[in-house]
Design an enzyme around this catalytic site. Structure first.
Site, PDB file in Angstrom:
ATOM      1  N   PHE A 164       0.336  -1.568  -0.188  1.00  0.00           N
ATOM      2  CA  PHE A 164      -0.180  -0.015  -0.129  1.00  0.00           C
ATOM      3  C   PHE A 164       1.122   1.181   0.133  1.00  0.00           C
ATOM      4  O   PHE A 164       1.746   1.496   0.816  1.00  0.00           O
ATOM      5  CB  PHE A 164      -0.693  -0.431   1.463  1.00  0.00           C
ATOM      6  CG  PHE A 164      -1.849   0.992   1.140  1.00  0.00           C
ATOM      7  CD1 PHE A 164      -2.654   1.691   0.487  1.00  0.00           C
ATOM      8  CD2 PHE A 164      -1.168   2.094   2.856  1.00  0.00           C
ATOM      9  CE1 PHE A 164      -3.719   2.529   0.416  1.00  0.00           C
ATOM     10  CE2 PHE A 164      -2.015   3.129   2.514  1.00  0.00           C
ATOM     11  CZ  PHE A 164      -3.802   3.699   1.813  1.00  0.00           C
TER      12      PHE A 164
ATOM     13  N   LYS B 228      10.107   2.397   6.665  1.00  0.00           N
ATOM     14  CA  LYS B 228       9.554   3.014   7.949  1.00  0.00           C
ATOM     15  C   LYS B 228      11.016   1.978   8.722  1.00  0.00           C
ATOM     16  O   LYS B 228      10.591   2.725   9.627  1.00  0.00           O
ATOM     17  CB  LYS B 228       7.962   2.431   7.901  1.00  0.00           C
ATOM     18  CG  LYS B 228       7.279   2.574   8.884  1.00  0.00           C
ATOM     19  CD  LYS B 228       5.854   3.271   8.191  1.00  0.00           C
ATOM     20  CE  LYS B 228       5.238   3.690  10.323  1.00  0.00           C
ATOM     21  NZ  LYS B 228       3.829   3.366   9.134  1.00  0.00           N
TER      22      LYS B 228
ATOM     23  N   MET C  78      -1.151  33.044 -22.430  1.00  0.00           N
ATOM     24  CA  MET C  78      -0.320  33.152 -22.986  1.00  0.00           C
ATOM     25  C   MET C  78      -0.082  31.675 -24.567  1.00  0.00           C
ATOM     26  O   MET C  78       0.068  32.073 -25.647  1.00  0.00           O
ATOM     27  CB  MET C  78       1.724  32.371 -22.702  1.00  0.00           C
ATOM     28  CG  MET C  78       2.734  32.239 -23.281  1.00  0.00           C
ATOM     29  SD  MET C  78       3.182  33.703 -23.836  1.00  0.00           S
ATOM     30  CE  MET C  78       3.468  34.761 -22.027  1.00  0.00           C
TER      31      MET C  78
END
Length: 577
Positions: free
Chosen positions: A129, A179, A492
């Site tokens: 995930f 992690k 532009m």
């Protein structure tokens, strides 16, 4: 602006202690002198944010409303302060939302350290995930990147990241931390990085090339300087001024080089490039010696390379060897830090005036003033022009504001007409042309230079790409002044459609919301100006405001930016209408 007392951390070496990887990141940031960073939390970076909560008396974290806002804010902070900008994001979409800012910072040489969280080491490659290969994705748009999978790597890699980001030609670095590495404990010790094997950020200066450059300049009849952002990055403003004045050389700038020499300096002849000034563009192909200082001969500056300055001897002063001979062949390449190179060059230069050559620039300026500038700044018609708005800001801010622009017609008009007395006053997205840059970059710029007035000038199109960062302004109280030049078009692109696509305005008409109501919804004072007689007072109120302020100005819907060099044309083929 929110006031915080941030305790200074001046130590360059943090002594041995037992910490988690997440806490180690905090100590690394403090050791590198960081006190402000931008970001958006998420699952994979949560341990770092948990430690950041404990360090909030020393590290001021700014919660933006989107990761792209975080990195553009870090860019604005870096560009105006000269320090390394820092931002953080989580894994997956959080990390990928940084990619546009990384690409912008890479091409514009902005020093950043971006920290992303990543899934645990054992899940790498499993399509977990919010897992993306951000190291692989960001490799082409970073100066260096690295994935940390063990906590013990953090001190060395963080030190290396800051060194690489700020040294030589600056750029963005991305550090991805798994992690598990954020949770792991280890014995922490930190020393700043002073060198990396095989990486030589500043080439040595060859004194023979300095002598050759001086000889070419001294013998020149029509010398011409074009300087870029390298002057600002190299802190060479004083050296540029000394060289220009001693040798009497007309000098022009690329948009990222703007403000290195004051706008009203008599030898500052304006901007080069697609929407640059008539004189420096035309006379590029008439000079006999072209001196390029800290610029990379971007295609928007050179136009058709087959016709660019072919008559001139080219002297290229550059810190990055990869830029020399990449687009334009240099007769005399001078590698090294431009501050040191110009310091060595100055005593070898002869004092000159080149009065007849300067007269050529004055004559071309008179042509441009009659055909373009007078129309832009002193219009005789009912609709307001973008140029007169910039003129009004110059007056109200006494030419001292930091001007932060988004991308489009308003950007070119601001670069053309903003007046700068101080360095690091023009913050814009140059090489990448990133719409959405302006608003978050202005937030970072104001935090990087809180003592200066910061005005964001944005078109109605780019403004809506990062309009959510009004929430960041509301939460932090940062007193940024925002001017939206509203012409109801993607201006532009519309200009090109008018000139080159027979006015087929395909998908460029904007149906805009009530910008004033939106600003007020974020508790930001706001007003809209539709008549010229109301403009001056509105700008005065905005500049005098002690809080953030939003000003929408309705400008002519089909006003164009001239001069203009058509794409692929020679710099001599400048269109004045």
């Amino acid at each position: 602006m929110e006031t915080k007392t941030i305790k200074k951390h001046t130590s360059k070496s943090v002594p041995h202690m037992r910490v988690t990887g997440a806490e180690a990141v905090m100590h690394c940031l403090l050791a590198e002198g960081v006190n402000t960073l931008y970001g958006y939390p998420g699952g994979a970076i949560m341990p770092v944010y948990d430690e950041l909560y404990k360090f909030q008396d020393r590290l001021h974290h700014v919660l933006t409303r989107h990761e792209q806002g975080a990195i553009h804010a870090a860019q604005g902070f870096a560009r105006v302060s000269g320090k390394v900008g820092v931002c953080m994001a989580t894994s997956g979409p959080g990390a990928t939302n940084l990619v546009t800012g990384l690409a912008d910072a890479q091409i514009d040489s902005t020093p950043l350290v971006c920290i992303t969280g990543q899934v645990p080491r054992h899940l790498l490659g499993s399509d977990a995930f919010q897992e993306t290969d951000i190291v692989g994705i960001s490799m082409p748009v970073t100066k260096w990147n690295y994935q940390i999978t063990k906590a013990s790597e953090i001190p060395e890699i963080m030190a290396k990241a800051f060194y690489i980001a700020r040294s030589g030609r600056p750029g963005p670095v991305l550090i991805d931390i798994t992690k598990n590495a954020q949770f792991e404990e280890f014995d922490f010790e930190y020393s700043t990085c002073t060198g990396v094997r095989s990486y030589k950020p500043v080439p040595g200066i060859d004194s023979r090339q300095i002598v050759a450059a001086a000889e070419a300049i001294n013998n020149a009849k029509r010398p011409f300087i074009v300087w870029g952002q390298g002057i600002l990055l190299g802190k060479a403003e004083a050296e540029l001024k000394a060289v220009v004045e001693k040798a009497g050389i007309p000098a022009a700038w690329t948009i990222l080089g703007a403000s290195a020499l004051p706008s009203d300096h008599p030898l500052n002849v304006g901007m080069v490039g697609m929407h640059g000034n008539y004189a420096p563009n035309m006379l590029t192909n008439e000079c006999d010696v072209l001196i390029a200082l800290g610029m990379r001969f971007d295609d928007r500056v050179t136009g058709d390379l087959n016709t660019y300055a072919k008559q001139a001897k080219v002297l290229h002063f550059e810190i990055d060897p990869a830029e020399v001979d990449k687009n334009v062949k240099a007769d005399v390449p001078v590698l090294g830090n431009v501050k040191d190179s110009l310091s060595m060059l100055l005593p070898l230069l002869e004092e000159k005036k080149h009065e007849a050559w300067h007269d050529r620039f004055k004559a071309h300026y008179a042509t441009e003033f009659e055909a373009v500038i007078d129309h832009d700044l002193n219009p005789q018609k009912e609709g307001m022009t973008m140029g007169e708005v910039i003129k009004g800001i110059n007056k109200a801010a006494h030419n001292k504001a930091v001007m932060v622009t988004d991308v489009g017609q308003h950007q070119m008009i601001t670069c053309r007409y903003a007046k700068f007395e101080e360095s690091h006053s023009n913050i814009t997205s140059g090489g990448l042309g990133t719409m959405g840059f302006g608003l978050p970059a202005a937030i970072g710029a104001k935090m990087g230079a809180p003592e200066r007035e910061v005005v964001a000038v944005i078109g109605d199109g780019g403004y809506q790409m990062t309009i959510q960062e009004l929430g960041t302004i509301h939460q932090t109280g940062v007193p940024v002044k925002i001017v939206v030049l509203n012409n109801g078009f993607l201006g532009m692109v519309r200009q090109w459609q008018q000139l080159f696509f027979d006015k087929r305005y395909a998908s460029t008409t904007m149906v805009n919301p009530d910008f004033v109501t939106i600003a007020k919804g974020y508790h930001i004072p706001a007003e809209k100006v539709s008549k010229r007689e109301d403009l001056e007072g509105a700008i005065e109120r905005m500049i005098k405001s002690e809080t953030a302020y939003f000003l929408e100005v309705e400008v002519e819907k089909e006003d164009n930016v001239f001069p203009m060099i058509p794409s692929g044309a020679s710099v001599s083929e400048v269109r004045l209408k």
